[in-house]
Design a protein around this motif. Structure first.
Motif, PDB file in Angstrom:
ATOM      1  N   SER A 137       0.961  -1.278   0.066  1.00 32.39           N
ATOM      2  CA  SER A 137      -0.035  -0.205  -0.105  1.00 32.39           C
ATOM      3  C   SER A 137       0.840   1.218  -0.023  1.00 32.39           C
ATOM      4  CB  SER A 137      -1.045  -0.083   1.166  1.00 32.39           C
ATOM      5  OG  SER A 137      -1.706  -1.125   1.413  1.00 32.39           O
ATOM      6  N   THR A 138       2.149   1.161   0.346  1.00 36.62           N
ATOM      7  CA  THR A 138       2.942   2.372   0.324  1.00 36.62           C
ATOM      8  C   THR A 138       3.040   3.329  -0.832  1.00 36.62           C
ATOM      9  OG1 THR A 138       4.424   1.203   2.099  1.00 36.62           O
ATOM     10  CG2 THR A 138       5.372   3.224   0.726  1.00 36.62           C
ATOM     11  N   PRO A 139       3.256   2.801  -2.190  1.00 45.05           N
ATOM     12  CA  PRO A 139       3.247   3.783  -3.168  1.00 45.05           C
ATOM     13  C   PRO A 139       1.918   4.683  -3.435  1.00 45.05           C
ATOM     14  CG  PRO A 139       4.100   1.601  -3.620  1.00 45.05           C
ATOM     15  CD  PRO A 139       3.766   1.327  -2.408  1.00 45.05           C
ATOM     16  N   PRO A 140       0.660   3.849  -3.272  1.00 43.54           N
ATOM     17  CA  PRO A 140      -0.450   4.769  -3.557  1.00 43.54           C
ATOM     18  C   PRO A 140      -0.874   5.577  -2.329  1.00 43.54           C
ATOM     19  CG  PRO A 140      -1.148   2.328  -2.882  1.00 43.54           C
ATOM     20  CD  PRO A 140       0.392   2.596  -3.527  1.00 43.54           C
ATOM     21  N   LEU A 141      -0.351   5.288  -1.140  1.00 42.12           N
ATOM     22  CA  LEU A 141      -0.418   6.163   0.114  1.00 42.12           C
ATOM     23  C   LEU A 141       0.268   7.214  -0.075  1.00 42.12           C
ATOM     24  CD1 LEU A 141      -0.624   3.635   2.960  1.00 42.12           C
ATOM     25  CD2 LEU A 141      -2.385   5.013   2.001  1.00 42.12           C
ATOM     26  N   ALA A 142       1.805   7.017  -0.790  1.00 41.32           N
ATOM     27  CA  ALA A 142       2.391   8.400  -0.721  1.00 41.32           C
ATOM     28  C   ALA A 142       2.029   9.319  -1.966  1.00 41.32           C
ATOM     29  CB  ALA A 142       3.915   7.608  -1.387  1.00 41.32           C
ATOM     30  N   GLY A 143       1.293   8.847  -2.931  1.00 44.94           N
ATOM     31  CA  GLY A 143       0.716   9.510  -3.677  1.00 44.94           C
ATOM     32  C   GLY A 143      -0.599  10.279  -3.107  1.00 44.94           C
ATOM     33  N   LEU A 144      -1.394   9.515  -2.293  1.00 41.51           N
ATOM     34  CA  LEU A 144      -2.170  10.372  -1.563  1.00 41.51           C
ATOM     35  C   LEU A 144      -1.983  11.550  -0.856  1.00 41.51           C
ATOM     36  CD1 LEU A 144      -5.381  10.458  -0.564  1.00 41.51           C
ATOM     37  CD2 LEU A 144      -4.800   8.503   1.083  1.00 41.51           C
ATOM     38  N   ALA A 145      -0.711  11.232  -0.176  1.00 44.56           N
ATOM     39  CA  ALA A 145      -0.043  12.314   0.578  1.00 44.56           C
ATOM     40  C   ALA A 145       0.272  13.611  -0.088  1.00 44.56           C
ATOM     41  CB  ALA A 145       1.285  12.020   1.394  1.00 44.56           C
TER      42      ALA A 145
ATOM     43  N   LYS B 224       8.539   8.005  -6.083  1.00 39.91           N
ATOM     44  CA  LYS B 224       9.226   7.294  -7.319  1.00 39.91           C
ATOM     45  C   LYS B 224      10.490   6.573  -6.584  1.00 39.91           C
ATOM     46  CE  LYS B 224       7.064   8.463 -10.937  1.00 39.91           C
ATOM     47  NZ  LYS B 224       6.127   7.296 -11.500  1.00 39.91           N
ATOM     48  N   ILE B 225      11.333   7.203  -5.672  1.00 37.49           N
ATOM     49  CA  ILE B 225      12.290   6.222  -4.835  1.00 37.49           C
ATOM     50  C   ILE B 225      11.701   5.418  -4.013  1.00 37.49           C
ATOM     51  CG2 ILE B 225      14.005   6.473  -3.353  1.00 37.49           C
ATOM     52  CD1 ILE B 225      14.356   9.516  -4.244  1.00 37.49           C
ATOM     53  N   VAL B 226      10.405   5.608  -3.412  1.00 38.55           N
ATOM     54  CA  VAL B 226       9.862   4.662  -2.702  1.00 38.55           C
ATOM     55  C   VAL B 226       9.299   3.477  -3.559  1.00 38.55           C
ATOM     56  CG1 VAL B 226       7.809   3.972  -1.222  1.00 38.55           C
ATOM     57  CG2 VAL B 226       9.247   6.156  -0.789  1.00 38.55           C
TER      58      VAL B 226
ATOM     59  N   HIS C 229      13.210  -4.633  -3.766  1.00 42.16           N
ATOM     60  CA  HIS C 229      12.843  -5.703  -2.627  1.00 42.16           C
ATOM     61  C   HIS C 229      11.826  -6.769  -2.920  1.00 42.16           C
ATOM     62  CE1 HIS C 229      12.829  -6.812   1.644  1.00 42.16           C
ATOM     63  NE2 HIS C 229      11.407  -6.878   1.634  1.00 42.16           N
ATOM     64  N   LEU C 230      10.708  -6.651  -3.704  1.00 40.89           N
ATOM     65  CA  LEU C 230       9.893  -7.514  -4.253  1.00 40.89           C
ATOM     66  C   LEU C 230      10.670  -8.525  -4.982  1.00 40.89           C
ATOM     67  CD1 LEU C 230       6.598  -5.644  -4.426  1.00 40.89           C
ATOM     68  CD2 LEU C 230       7.365  -7.103  -2.743  1.00 40.89           C
TER      69      LEU C 230
END
Length: 220
Positions: free
Chosen positions: A144-152, A207-209, A216-217
């Protein structure tokens, strides 16, 4: 006075507003993301009352524009005998909005955890909340981290809406300068440059995240 000199003369007045905008964004995410995770967990619960409560908060938070939530809370809470500052009201409204959208990202992350991981948790004796907390939730958060970063990023942009309830954020300070100098076009262009610059920095971090998570995946 050339444009750059004019802009530099306005920056000391705009900087405090930018600080309030960043503070409002940070607080909205600080409260909104955990709230969204709670709503996602409630939506996945087996108890119908919890599911309905989650559904109510999510649909209201997503269905109503953030501007409507701001007006609704700012003008209706005093009628109920609850008096809050404009900044507190803005934090509540934007946190609700952020939490409603974040809950859907968290739910998608939970659903994306491979079934084998869930079965492995069960076979290891990790059932219920223990298995969810130790096995499923960490993987769901990573997904969920990438879409949450976009939400930020979107919440930072949406913080400008707090101008309508007199929060002294960046847009409010820009309007004050415009009302004094009547240089509305120039000051609003400068404000747009500030918003755009910070948004580009946020997007770069996103983008870095995403890149780091992708590597990692791949290793896993």
């Amino acid at each position: 006075m050339d444009l750059i000199t004019q802009w530099l003369s306005w920056m000391p007045n705009l900087t405090p507003g930018l600080g309030v905008s960043l503070q409002l964004t940070g607080l909205s995410l600080l409260f909104g993301f955990p709230f969204g995770l709670l709503l996602a967990v409630m939506a996945e619960a087996k108890l119908a009352p919890l599911q309905w409560i989650s559904f109510l908060f999510v649909e209201v938070g997503r269905g109503l524009p953030a501007l409507v939530l701001l007006y609704l809370l700012y003008f209706s809470l005093p009628d109920a005998g609850i008096t809050l500052t404009s900044l507190t009201t803005a934090v509540i409204a934007l946190s609700w909005n952020a939490g409603a959208y974040a809950s859907e990202y968290f739910r998608a992350g939970i659903a994306s955890v491979p079934l084998g991981q869930k079965e492995a948790a069960l076979t290891s004796g990790l059932r219920g909340w223990t298995g969810f907390r130790l096995i499923i939730l960490p993987q769901a958060l990573r997904i969920s981290t990438p879409p949450l970063a976009g939400l930020a990023v979107m919440m930072f942009q949406g913080s400008a809406l707090a101008f309508v309830i007199a929060v002294p954020e960046l847009m409010s300070k820009a309007f004050e300068i415009g009302s004094i100098t009547f240089q509305y076009l120039s000051v609003y262009v400068l404000t747009a440059v500030i918003y755009g610059s910070i948004t580009l920095v946020f997007l770069g971090l996103v983008k870095i995240v995403e890149w780091r998570l992708g590597r990692h995946l791949q290793r896993n």
